[in-house]
Design an enzyme around this catalytic site. Structure first.
Site, PDB file in Angstrom:
ATOM      1  N   HIS A 140       0.836  -1.199   0.000  1.00 57.31           N
ATOM      2  CA  HIS A 140       0.000   0.000   0.000  1.00 57.31           C
ATOM      3  C   HIS A 140       0.872   1.250   0.000  1.00 57.31           C
ATOM      4  CE1 HIS A 140      -2.563   3.021   2.368  1.00 57.31           C
ATOM      5  NE2 HIS A 140      -3.157   2.885   1.207  1.00 57.31           N
ATOM      6  N   SER A 141       0.581   2.171  -0.916  1.00 56.06           N
ATOM      7  CA  SER A 141       1.158   3.519  -0.878  1.00 56.06           C
ATOM      8  C   SER A 141       2.693   3.469  -0.977  1.00 56.06           C
ATOM      9  CB  SER A 141       0.668   4.210   0.405  1.00 56.06           C
ATOM     10  OG  SER A 141       0.831   5.590   0.334  1.00 56.06           O
TER      11      SER A 141
END
Length: 238
Positions: free
Chosen positions: A79-80
């Site tokens: 994520h991210s």
């Protein structure tokens, strides 16, 4: 590909492995093994924080985890910020990975540092906050409302658990041999916020990866865990 996978779910900046608490049980209930490590220097591993912790540290965290469990057929989800970690790990141990999934995350090439993959305005905010309250080596926690988290219960759950993130992880560039390209990729974009990662969805599409969308804010594992788990199972099975 076999029916049973090992999911390794990597959190983004300021978070810890705990952020997957709403998603991991859904993947386990579908018969899969799930690991949600916390990267060195943040959250429950904040006691190890130092200016020397960089992207290479976090890549090593994940490579070591996968090798220690002798895991194969791994679906590696980042994520991210952790999109950078996914790419680094895929380059190191491509033979152990079945898929790499970039969840509203960086899609970097050799030589790319995370800070240079952000829009200029946001990168400027990061640099200012690092220079001031971050003492030159930490990224202070960003506002959750900026990330599209609106529900008060979610804010109350996330807020107290977030910790400053080591700046070197954003300035240290990826060093790739090209082996990461052996691992099939997929991208999931979260569309109900300012969509910082749209250029990365476009990079993914240009590489021929499937690109999926979830109508939620950046923190999909918190705000849309059911839909995210369904999508991860679909991607793994594809």
């Amino acid at each position: 590909m076999s029916g049973r996978h090992v999911f390794v779910l990597l959190h983004g900046a300021w978070h810890g492995g705990w952020v997957w608490q709403r998603v991991a049980p859904l993947l386990r209930a579908a018969g899969h093994e799930v690991h949600t490590p916390t990267l060195t220097g943040v959250s429950d591993r904040a006691h190890l924080l130092s200016p020397r912790i960089g992207l290479g540290t976090h890549v090593e965290d994940v490579v070591a985890l996968i090798e220690a469990h002798d895991a194969r057929d791994v679906v590696l989800v980042g994520h991210s910020y952790a999109g950078q970690v996914v790419t680094g790990v895929a380059d190191r141990i491509p033979d152990r990975l079945a898929k790499r999934v970039h969840l509203d995350a960086f899609v970097g090439d050799d030589g790319d540092a995370a800070i240079d993959l952000l829009p200029d305005r946001i990168a400027g905010h990061y640099r200012e906050s690092v220079a001031g309250p971050g003492f030159g080596w930490l990224i202070p926690v960003r506002s959750l409302s900026v990330l599209g988290v609106e529900d008060q219960a979610d804010l109350d759950w996330l807020g107290p658990r977030l910790t400053p993130h080591p700046w070197l992880t954003y300035t240290e560039p990826l060093r790739l041999t090209g082996k990461a390209d052996q691992v099939p990729g997929a991208f999931v974009e979260c569309t109900d916020w300012m969509r910082v990662f749209t250029p990365h969805a476009e990079r993914a599409a240009a590489r021929g990866w499937p690109v999926h969308e979830i109508a939620t804010g950046h923190e999909a594992m918190v705000t849309a865990p059911g839909r995210l788990a369904e999508l991860l199972l679909e991607i793994a099975a594809a």
